[in-house]
Design a protein around this motif. Structure first.
Motif, PDB file in Angstrom:
ATOM      1  N   GLY A 189     110.575  89.922   6.124  1.00 48.22           N
ATOM      2  CA  GLY A 189     110.344  91.489   5.799  1.00 48.22           C
ATOM      3  C   GLY A 189     110.541  92.191   4.909  1.00 48.22           C
ATOM      4  N   ALA A 190     110.106  93.546   4.276  1.00 46.72           N
ATOM      5  CA  ALA A 190     109.555  93.993   2.876  1.00 46.72           C
ATOM      6  C   ALA A 190     110.065  95.793   2.844  1.00 46.72           C
ATOM      7  CB  ALA A 190     108.838  92.849   2.283  1.00 46.72           C
ATOM      8  N   SER A 191     109.657  96.062   2.462  1.00 46.80           N
ATOM      9  CA  SER A 191     109.929  97.514   1.765  1.00 46.80           C
ATOM     10  C   SER A 191     109.281  98.204   0.902  1.00 46.80           C
ATOM     11  CB  SER A 191     111.050  98.313   1.442  1.00 46.80           C
ATOM     12  OG  SER A 191     111.343  97.636  -0.029  1.00 46.80           O
ATOM     13  N   ILE A 192     108.419  99.176   0.569  1.00 49.22           N
ATOM     14  CA  ILE A 192     107.638  99.086   0.008  1.00 49.22           C
ATOM     15  C   ILE A 192     108.073  99.634  -0.936  1.00 49.22           C
ATOM     16  CG2 ILE A 192     104.952 100.926   0.247  1.00 49.22           C
ATOM     17  CD1 ILE A 192     104.357  98.508   1.195  1.00 49.22           C
ATOM     18  N   ARG A 193     107.937 100.321  -1.643  1.00 52.57           N
ATOM     19  CA  ARG A 193     107.809 101.410  -2.391  1.00 52.57           C
ATOM     20  C   ARG A 193     106.384 101.592  -4.609  1.00 52.57           C
ATOM     21  NH1 ARG A 193     112.274 104.126  -5.396  1.00 52.57           N
ATOM     22  NH2 ARG A 193     113.458 104.180  -3.087  1.00 52.57           N
ATOM     23  N   TYR A 194     106.317 102.852  -4.031  1.00 49.92           N
ATOM     24  CA  TYR A 194     104.587 103.133  -4.691  1.00 49.92           C
ATOM     25  C   TYR A 194     103.525 102.693  -4.436  1.00 49.92           C
ATOM     26  CZ  TYR A 194     108.666 105.495  -7.745  1.00 49.92           C
ATOM     27  OH  TYR A 194     109.682 106.479  -7.667  1.00 49.92           O
ATOM     28  N   GLY A 195     103.678 102.183  -2.916  1.00 48.74           N
ATOM     29  CA  GLY A 195     102.416 101.210  -1.921  1.00 48.74           C
ATOM     30  C   GLY A 195     102.229  99.899  -2.090  1.00 48.74           C
ATOM     31  N   LYS A 196     103.157  99.327  -2.489  1.00 47.41           N
ATOM     32  CA  LYS A 196     103.305  98.004  -3.212  1.00 47.41           C
ATOM     33  C   LYS A 196     104.331  96.843  -2.471  1.00 47.41           C
ATOM     34  CE  LYS A 196     100.740  97.885  -6.998  1.00 47.41           C
ATOM     35  NZ  LYS A 196     100.143  97.686  -8.406  1.00 47.41           N
ATOM     36  N   HIS A 197     104.777  96.088  -2.238  1.00 46.85           N
ATOM     37  CA  HIS A 197     105.897  95.283  -1.665  1.00 46.85           C
ATOM     38  C   HIS A 197     106.311  94.496  -3.077  1.00 46.85           C
ATOM     39  CE1 HIS A 197     103.547  95.587   2.660  1.00 46.85           C
ATOM     40  NE2 HIS A 197     105.202  95.690   2.752  1.00 46.85           N
TER      41      HIS A 197
END
Length: 175
Positions: A55-63
């Motif tokens: 599972g991964a979050s997005i920051r500024y459109g990217k994992h």
């Protein structure tokens, strides 16, 4: 009973919160679950696990880069077992973008990697302006303004649909 590894990459802690909830749900089905940050997972052997969830979050459109690195190092092993991937992003707060087939970040991510997860999910994340650095707060407020989201710098909004998380937990339990 399966031995399941849940690896998470979180920016502000919400993906960890979702991963912990998944662990609780899956353990109710008599599975053993190990929860591990992706940085630690990069340095361990996942061979003993029957199922792997990332599972991964997005920051500024990217994992995060570590997610790509983990997949690159372990693609063969991932493909040899039941596996799943979930993305956490605020764009998923919109009903038309909260499914794997409709979420632009997940679709882009899947085109960038050669691994094709057997199960996929997208969960809406959380906005907590007070926790962000000044720079991040301003950039995220601008993004939210452009996408008609909350912009008040005092705002804390959790958009996560926990029933959707529960459904995914059931899916992982049954893989």
């Amino acid at each position: 009973m399966a031995n399941i590894l849940i690896i998470y990459a979180t920016t502000d802690g919400h993906t960890l919160k979702i991963s912990e909830h998944l662990r609780q749900l899956i353990e109710q089905h008599d599975h053993q679950v190990t929860l591990m940050p992706v940085n630690d997972a990069l340095n361990m052997n996942p061979e003993p696990f029957d199922k792997i969830v990332l599972g991964a979050s997005i920051r500024y459109g990217k994992h995060g880069k570590q997610v790509y690195e983990y997949i690159k190092r372990n693609e063969h092993l991932l493909d040899s077992r039941p596996n799943a991937f979930f993305s956490v992003n605020v764009v998923a707060r919109k009903p038309e973008k909260n499914q794997p087939e409709t979420n632009p970040y997940l679709k882009k991510f899947l085109k960038q990697i050669s691994w094709q997860p057997k199960e996929l999910a997208v969960f809406a994340g959380k906005i907590d302006y007070q926790r962000y650095s000044f720079r991040d707060r301003q950039i995220i407020r601008l993004i939210m303004w452009m996408t008609k989201g909350p912009t008040d710098p005092e705002t804390v909004v959790e958009f996560t649909d926990w029933k959707q998380v529960e459904t995914f937990g059931q899916l992982v339990s049954n893989m």
